[in-house]
Design a protein around this motif. Structure first.
Motif, PDB file in Angstrom:
ATOM      1  N   PHE A  25       0.530  -1.549   0.039  1.00  0.00           N
ATOM      2  CA  PHE A  25       0.135   0.073   0.213  1.00  0.00           C
ATOM      3  C   PHE A  25       0.324   1.423   0.266  1.00  0.00           C
ATOM      4  O   PHE A  25       0.424   2.222  -0.922  1.00  0.00           O
ATOM      5  N   GLN A  78      -4.319   0.887   5.437  1.00  0.00           N
ATOM      6  CA  GLN A  78      -5.149   2.812   5.615  1.00  0.00           C
ATOM      7  C   GLN A  78      -6.127   2.396   6.436  1.00  0.00           C
ATOM      8  O   GLN A  78      -7.155   2.303   6.364  1.00  0.00           O
ATOM      9  N   GLY A  79      -6.203   3.960   6.621  1.00  0.00           N
ATOM     10  CA  GLY A  79      -6.806   4.635   7.972  1.00  0.00           C
ATOM     11  C   GLY A  79      -8.534   4.833   7.164  1.00  0.00           C
ATOM     12  O   GLY A  79      -7.582   6.381   7.754  1.00  0.00           O
ATOM     13  N   TYR A  80      -8.820   4.987   6.505  1.00  0.00           N
ATOM     14  CA  TYR A  80      -9.781   5.693   6.274  1.00  0.00           C
ATOM     15  C   TYR A  80     -11.447   5.587   6.843  1.00  0.00           C
ATOM     16  O   TYR A  80     -11.920   6.306   7.213  1.00  0.00           O
ATOM     17  N   SER A 119     -18.975   5.325   2.499  1.00  0.00           N
ATOM     18  CA  SER A 119     -19.005   5.853   0.819  1.00  0.00           C
ATOM     19  C   SER A 119     -19.066   7.846   1.518  1.00  0.00           C
ATOM     20  O   SER A 119     -18.862   8.221   1.035  1.00  0.00           O
ATOM     21  N   TRP A 140     -12.695  -2.101   8.480  1.00  0.00           N
ATOM     22  CA  TRP A 140     -12.407  -2.692   7.538  1.00  0.00           C
ATOM     23  C   TRP A 140     -10.843  -1.860   6.587  1.00  0.00           C
ATOM     24  O   TRP A 140     -10.393  -1.865   5.588  1.00  0.00           O
ATOM     25  N   THR A 141      -9.818  -2.113   7.894  1.00  0.00           N
ATOM     26  CA  THR A 141      -9.201  -2.112   7.981  1.00  0.00           C
ATOM     27  C   THR A 141      -7.620  -3.051   6.932  1.00  0.00           C
ATOM     28  O   THR A 141      -7.305  -4.072   7.620  1.00  0.00           O
ATOM     29  N   PHE A 174      -9.477  -8.519   6.793  1.00  0.00           N
ATOM     30  CA  PHE A 174      -9.871  -6.916   7.632  1.00  0.00           C
ATOM     31  C   PHE A 174      -9.897  -6.523   8.624  1.00  0.00           C
ATOM     32  O   PHE A 174      -9.842  -7.864   9.556  1.00  0.00           O
ATOM     33  N   ARG A 191     -13.647 -12.841  -4.077  1.00  0.00           N
ATOM     34  CA  ARG A 191     -13.112 -11.230  -3.991  1.00  0.00           C
ATOM     35  C   ARG A 191     -13.088 -10.342  -4.829  1.00  0.00           C
ATOM     36  O   ARG A 191     -12.894  -9.114  -4.677  1.00  0.00           O
ATOM     37  N   GLY A 213     -15.752  -7.466  -3.560  1.00  0.00           N
ATOM     38  CA  GLY A 213     -14.981  -6.977  -3.202  1.00  0.00           C
ATOM     39  C   GLY A 213     -14.537  -5.240  -3.822  1.00  0.00           C
ATOM     40  O   GLY A 213     -13.719  -4.560  -3.321  1.00  0.00           O
ATOM     41  N   ILE A 217     -16.558  -2.727  -4.380  1.00  0.00           N
ATOM     42  CA  ILE A 217     -16.627  -1.722  -2.671  1.00  0.00           C
ATOM     43  C   ILE A 217     -15.643  -0.845  -2.743  1.00  0.00           C
ATOM     44  O   ILE A 217     -16.078   0.268  -2.578  1.00  0.00           O
ATOM     45  N   GLU A 218     -14.065  -1.755  -2.156  1.00  0.00           N
ATOM     46  CA  GLU A 218     -12.951  -0.883  -2.375  1.00  0.00           C
ATOM     47  C   GLU A 218     -12.276   0.197  -2.835  1.00  0.00           C
ATOM     48  O   GLU A 218     -12.701  -0.015  -3.853  1.00  0.00           O
ATOM     49  N   GLY A 219     -11.852   1.530  -2.355  1.00  0.00           N
ATOM     50  CA  GLY A 219     -12.012   2.531  -2.676  1.00  0.00           C
ATOM     51  C   GLY A 219     -12.726   3.182  -2.925  1.00  0.00           C
ATOM     52  O   GLY A 219     -12.939   4.013  -4.384  1.00  0.00           O
ATOM     53  N   THR A 273     -17.257   2.969  -3.717  1.00  0.00           N
ATOM     54  CA  THR A 273     -18.354   1.961  -4.272  1.00  0.00           C
ATOM     55  C   THR A 273     -18.142   1.861  -6.058  1.00  0.00           C
ATOM     56  O   THR A 273     -18.395   3.045  -6.364  1.00  0.00           O
ATOM     57  N   GLU A 315     -21.745   2.602  -7.195  1.00  0.00           N
ATOM     58  CA  GLU A 315     -22.160   3.638  -7.588  1.00  0.00           C
ATOM     59  C   GLU A 315     -22.016   5.266  -6.880  1.00  0.00           C
ATOM     60  O   GLU A 315     -22.335   5.739  -7.905  1.00  0.00           O
ATOM     61  N   VAL A 316     -20.774   4.574  -5.975  1.00  0.00           N
ATOM     62  CA  VAL A 316     -20.341   6.130  -5.421  1.00  0.00           C
ATOM     63  C   VAL A 316     -19.393   6.719  -6.987  1.00  0.00           C
ATOM     64  O   VAL A 316     -19.238   8.088  -7.036  1.00  0.00           O
TER      65      VAL A 316
HETATM   66  C1  LIG Z   1     -12.208  -5.713   0.058  1.00  0.00           C
HETATM   67  C2  LIG Z   1     -11.549  -4.531   0.408  1.00  0.00           C
HETATM   68  C3  LIG Z   1     -11.310  -3.925   1.048  1.00  0.00           C
HETATM   69  C4  LIG Z   1     -10.579  -2.673   1.858  1.00  0.00           C
HETATM   70  N1  LIG Z   1     -10.075  -2.160   2.829  1.00  0.00           N
HETATM   71  C5  LIG Z   1     -10.128  -1.228   3.377  1.00  0.00           C
HETATM   72  C6  LIG Z   1      -9.004  -0.217   3.521  1.00  0.00           C
HETATM   73  O1  LIG Z   1      -7.952  -1.345   3.634  1.00  0.00           O
HETATM   74  N2  LIG Z   1      -8.847   0.455   4.869  1.00  0.00           N
HETATM   75  C7  LIG Z   1     -10.307   1.660   4.583  1.00  0.00           C
HETATM   76  O2  LIG Z   1      -9.975   2.527   5.155  1.00  0.00           O
HETATM   77  N3  LIG Z   1     -11.149   1.040   3.859  1.00  0.00           N
HETATM   78  C8  LIG Z   1     -11.415  -0.270   3.302  1.00  0.00           C
HETATM   79  N4  LIG Z   1     -12.390  -0.883   3.324  1.00  0.00           N
HETATM   80  C9  LIG Z   1     -13.422  -0.370   3.680  1.00  0.00           C
HETATM   81  C10 LIG Z   1     -14.138   0.357   2.057  1.00  0.00           C
HETATM   82  O3  LIG Z   1     -13.538   1.841   1.044  1.00  0.00           O
HETATM   83  C11 LIG Z   1     -15.674   1.249   2.419  1.00  0.00           C
HETATM   84  O4  LIG Z   1     -16.464  -0.429   2.395  1.00  0.00           O
HETATM   85  C12 LIG Z   1     -16.721   1.706   0.815  1.00  0.00           C
HETATM   86  O5  LIG Z   1     -16.007   2.608   0.834  1.00  0.00           O
HETATM   87  C13 LIG Z   1     -18.063   1.443   1.096  1.00  0.00           C
HETATM   88  O6  LIG Z   1     -18.289   2.726   2.407  1.00  0.00           O
HETATM   89  P1  LIG Z   1     -19.534   1.526   3.276  1.00  0.00           P
HETATM   90  O7  LIG Z   1     -18.752  -0.124   3.833  1.00  0.00           O
HETATM   91  O8  LIG Z   1     -19.470   1.905   4.946  1.00  0.00           O
HETATM   92  O9  LIG Z   1     -20.474   1.365   2.363  1.00  0.00           O
HETATM   93  P2  LIG Z   1     -22.418   2.217   2.767  1.00  0.00           P
HETATM   94  O10 LIG Z   1     -20.986   3.843   2.059  1.00  0.00           O
HETATM   95  O11 LIG Z   1     -22.442   2.154   3.283  1.00  0.00           O
HETATM   96  O12 LIG Z   1     -22.917   1.884   1.620  1.00  0.00           O
HETATM   97  C14 LIG Z   1     -24.163   0.633   1.146  1.00  0.00           C
HETATM   98  C15 LIG Z   1     -24.241   1.084  -0.433  1.00  0.00           C
HETATM   99  O13 LIG Z   1     -24.974   2.099  -0.360  1.00  0.00           O
HETATM  100  C16 LIG Z   1     -24.693   2.621  -1.551  1.00  0.00           C
HETATM  101  N5  LIG Z   1     -24.623   4.193  -1.342  1.00  0.00           N
HETATM  102  C17 LIG Z   1     -23.608   4.670  -0.930  1.00  0.00           C
HETATM  103  N6  LIG Z   1     -23.858   6.455  -0.796  1.00  0.00           N
HETATM  104  C18 LIG Z   1     -24.453   6.262  -2.077  1.00  0.00           C
HETATM  105  C19 LIG Z   1     -24.896   7.266  -2.974  1.00  0.00           C
HETATM  106  N7  LIG Z   1     -24.941   8.922  -2.318  1.00  0.00           N
HETATM  107  N8  LIG Z   1     -25.148   7.001  -3.951  1.00  0.00           N
HETATM  108  C20 LIG Z   1     -25.549   5.958  -4.306  1.00  0.00           C
HETATM  109  N9  LIG Z   1     -25.339   4.809  -3.716  1.00  0.00           N
HETATM  110  C21 LIG Z   1     -24.551   4.836  -2.693  1.00  0.00           C
HETATM  111  C22 LIG Z   1     -23.098   2.263  -1.918  1.00  0.00           C
HETATM  112  O14 LIG Z   1     -22.820   2.380  -3.307  1.00  0.00           O
HETATM  113  C23 LIG Z   1     -23.019   0.432  -1.335  1.00  0.00           C
HETATM  114  O15 LIG Z   1     -24.295  -0.673  -2.151  1.00  0.00           O
HETATM  115  C24 LIG Z   1     -12.205  -2.341   2.143  1.00  0.00           C
HETATM  116  C25 LIG Z   1     -12.902  -2.929   0.932  1.00  0.00           C
HETATM  117  C26 LIG Z   1     -13.640  -4.176   0.461  1.00  0.00           C
HETATM  118  C27 LIG Z   1     -14.086  -4.138   0.412  1.00  0.00           C
END
Ligand SMILES: Cc1cc2nc3c(=O)[nH]c(=O)nc-3n(C[C@H](O)[C@H](O)[C@H](O)COP(=O)(O)OP(=O)(O)OC[C@H]3O[C@@H](n4cnc5c(N)ncnc54)[C@H](O)[C@@H]3O)c2cc1C
Length: 394
Positions: free
Chosen positions: A96, A130-132, A139, A163-164, A214, A367, A370, A373-375, A377, A379-380
Motif C-alpha cells: 500500500f 489505510q485508516g480511512y 461512502s 475494514w482496515t 480486515f 474477491r 470486493g 466496493i473497496e476504494g 463503491t 455507485e459512488v
Molecule cells: C476488499 C475491501 C478492502 C477494503 N480495505 C479498506 C482499507 O484498507 N482501509 C479502509 O479504510 N477501508 C477499506 N475498505 C472499506 C471501503 O472503502 C468501504 O467499504 C467503501 O468505501 C464503502 O463504504 P461502506 O462499506 O461503509 O458502505 P456504505 O457507504 O454504507 O454503502 C452501502 C451501499 O450504499 C451505496 N451508497 C452509499 N452512498 C450512496 C450514494 N450517495 N449514492 C448511491 N449509492 C450510495 C453504496 O454504493 C453501497 O452499495 C475495504 C473494503 C473492501 C470491500
C-alpha cells in the motif's frame, strides 16, 4: 543501438542474473511479498528477489532515486515492465506504501517526511495500512469522527476505523483524523501513526470464508509526533482524495494484471467445454470469450493511453473513477465467466476432486465482488463520473 535498446539489453541481462528461478513461477497467496517488520518469508527467494529489485529502486521504478526509487523515465519503466512480463516474474513487493501512500507523500509531504518514509517503502521495510473507513463513514467518508487533539508537542488520537485491510500485520497506518469538529471536509487532517504502541489495537474481522483480511482498528489515547502530520492541519481532505485516485487506478488495473485481459480464457474454455478444429466448440461460449477478450483489450489500451497522457505525478483526476468503475465490473464479469466455463468443477471449496486452479476460482470470484466496493463503491464512482466528468447537476 539507441539508449532505450541498450537499457533493454542491460535490464534483460540483469534480470537473467538476479531473478531467482522460483520467482518466475505463479505466486501462491501465502508467498505474497508484503514486506514489513514482521514479514515471514516462506520462500527465501522472495526476500532475495525483493532485495535485488529494491537495490535498483525497481520496486518503485519511477520514483526519484534520491528517495530510493529507480529514477526511470516512463519509457524505461515500460521496457522494465515488458522484460519482467517476458520472464513471468512475480511482483517483488506488494505494498500500500508503493501503490497509495508513496505517490501522496511525493506530492504533499515535506522533505524530512519523504526522506524518512519513502526509502523504507521502496525496500519493503515498513508495511502500511489505510485508516480511512469508519463505522458510519464509508461512502460518506468525510463524515469520519476519529478525534485528533493538539497536545502541544504531539497529537492525541481516539476513535475507531473499520475494514482496515491487514492492519494486524502492518507497522504503520496512514489515517484520516478529525482536527476540527465544526466543519466537515475542512476539519480533516492526514496523519501517519506508528502502530507499535499501546494505544493502537487491530482486531481481525473473520469473514464467512474463514479468512480475515480486515480489521477493526481502535485508537485509545494513541500518540503521534507533530512531524507526522502530512500537509497542513485541516487540509487533509485534498490529500485523501488524491490518494483515492491512486488507489482507484491501482484497483482498476488489478484485473488486467492478473490476466483480466482475457489471457488464458480461450484455453480454459477448450479444456472444459471442448474444441473443434482448434476453436472453442460451443458457439455461445466462443462469443462470450471473444467479447471478454475484446472489452479487456480495449480497456487495457485506454488505461495505458490515459495513464501515459496524465501529467507525471498528477494521476488521472476524476477520470480514475471511470477506470475504477469499468475495470472492476470487467473483472467481475471475467470471474463469472471462469466459473461458468468450469461448470460444477468451478464450485468447489475444498477436497481432492478439485484442482488448485478450480479451488482458487470461487475464491477469486468472491474477491472480485470486493473490488467494486473497496476504494469507493461502483455507485459512488457513477456519482463522481456524472458530476465531475460529465458535469451533470447533483
Ligand atoms: C476488499 C475491501 C478492502 C477494503 N480495505 C479498506 C482499507 O484498507 N482501509 C479502509 O479504510 N477501508 C477499506 N475498505 C472499506 C471501503 O472503502 C468501504 O467499504 C467503501 O468505501 C464503502 O463504504 P461502506 O462499506 O461503509 O458502505 P456504505 O457507504 O454504507 O454503502 C452501502 C451501499 O450504499 C451505496 N451508497 C452509499 N452512498 C450512496 C450514494 N450517495 N449514492 C448511491 N449509492 C450510495 C453504496 O454504493 C453501497 O452499495 C475495504 C473494503 C473492501 C470491500
Amino acid at each position: 543501438m539507441d539508449a532505450l535498446e541498450q537499457f533493454r539489453a542491460d535490464t534483460r541481462a540483469w534480470l537473467e542474473e538476479n531473478c531467482p528461478p522460483s520467482m518466475r513461477t505463479p505466486m501462491p497467496e501465502d508467498e505474497s511479498p508484503w514486506g514489513g517488520k514482521r514479514a515471514v518469508w516462506k520462500n527465501p527467494e522472495s526476500k532475495q528477489w525483493l532485495d535485488a529489485m529494491a537495490s535498483k529502486g525497481w520496486t518503485a521504478p519511477q520514483w526519484p532515486s534520491e528517495y530510493g526509487g529507480g529514477g526511470l523515465s516512463k519509457e524505461e519503466n515500460k521496457v522494465l515492465q515488458q522484460e519482467l512480463r517476458r520472464i513471468k516474474a512475480r511482483p517483488a513487493l506488494m505494498s500500500f506504501g508503493i501503490w497509495m501512500l508513496g505517490p501522496a507523500l511525493l506530492e504533499f509531504a515535506n522533505e524530512e517526511q519523504k526522506k524518512e518514509h519513502l526509502p523504507k517503502i521502496v525496500r519493503g521495510e515498513i508495511r502500511w495500512c489505510q485508516g480511512y473507513s469508519e463505522p458510519g463513514a464509508g461512502s460518506d467518508l468525510a463524515g469520519l469522527q476519529t478525534k485528533c487533539e493538539d497536545k502541544g508537542d504531539h497529537y492525541l488520537v481516539n476513535g475507531q476505523k473499520i475494514w482496515t485491510s491487514y492492519a494486524d500485520k502492518a507497522d504503520w497506518i496512514f489515517a484520516l483524523v478529525r482536527t476540527d469538529t465544526n466543519v466537515k471536509h475542512d476539519g480533516i487532517s492526514f496523519l501517519l501513526i506508528d502502530m507499535e504502541q499501546d494505544g493502537v489495537e487491530a482486531r481481525p474481522i473473520t469473514m464467512i470464508s474463514g479468512a480475515s483480511p480486515f480489521c477493526e482498528t481502535f485508537f485509545t489515547d494513541a500518540t503521534a509526533p507533530k512531524g507526522n502530520l502530512v500537509g497542513e492541519l485541516n487540509k487533509g481532505w485534498t490529500i485523501a482524495k488524491r490518494l483515492l485516485q491512486h488507489e482507484r487506478e491501482m484497483i482498476s488495473g488489478m484485473g488486467m494484471g492478473s490476466g483480466g485481459g482475457g489471457t488464458g480464457l480461450a484455453d480454459l474454455a477448450k479444456d472444459y467445454v471442448g474444441q473443434a478444429g482448434g476453436k472453442i466448440s460451443d458457439a455461445t461460449v466462443r462469443d462470450s470469450v471473444a467479447r471478454q477478450k475484446m472489452d479487456s483489450h480495449a480497456f487495457g489500451l485506454t488505461l495505458q493511453r490515459t495513464t501515459e497522457e496524465a501529467k507525471a505525478g498528477q494521476g488521472t483526476g476524476a477520470a480514475s473513477s471511470i477506470f475504477k468503475y469499468y475495470g472492476t465490473e470487467l473483472n467481475k464479469r471475467r470471474n463469472e465467466l471462469i466459473i461458468e466455463l468450469m461448470g460444477t468443477q468451478g464450485l468447489g471449496w475444498e477436497g481432492d476432486s478439485f484442482s488448485e486452479a478450480e479451488l482458487s476460482a470461487p475464491r477469486s470470484w468472491l474477491r472480485s465482488k470486493g473490488n467494486s466496493i473497496e476504494g469507493g463503491t461502483t455507485e459512488v464512482q457513477l456519482n463522481v463520473i456524472s458530476k465531475r466528468v460529465l458535469g451533470l447537476p447533483s
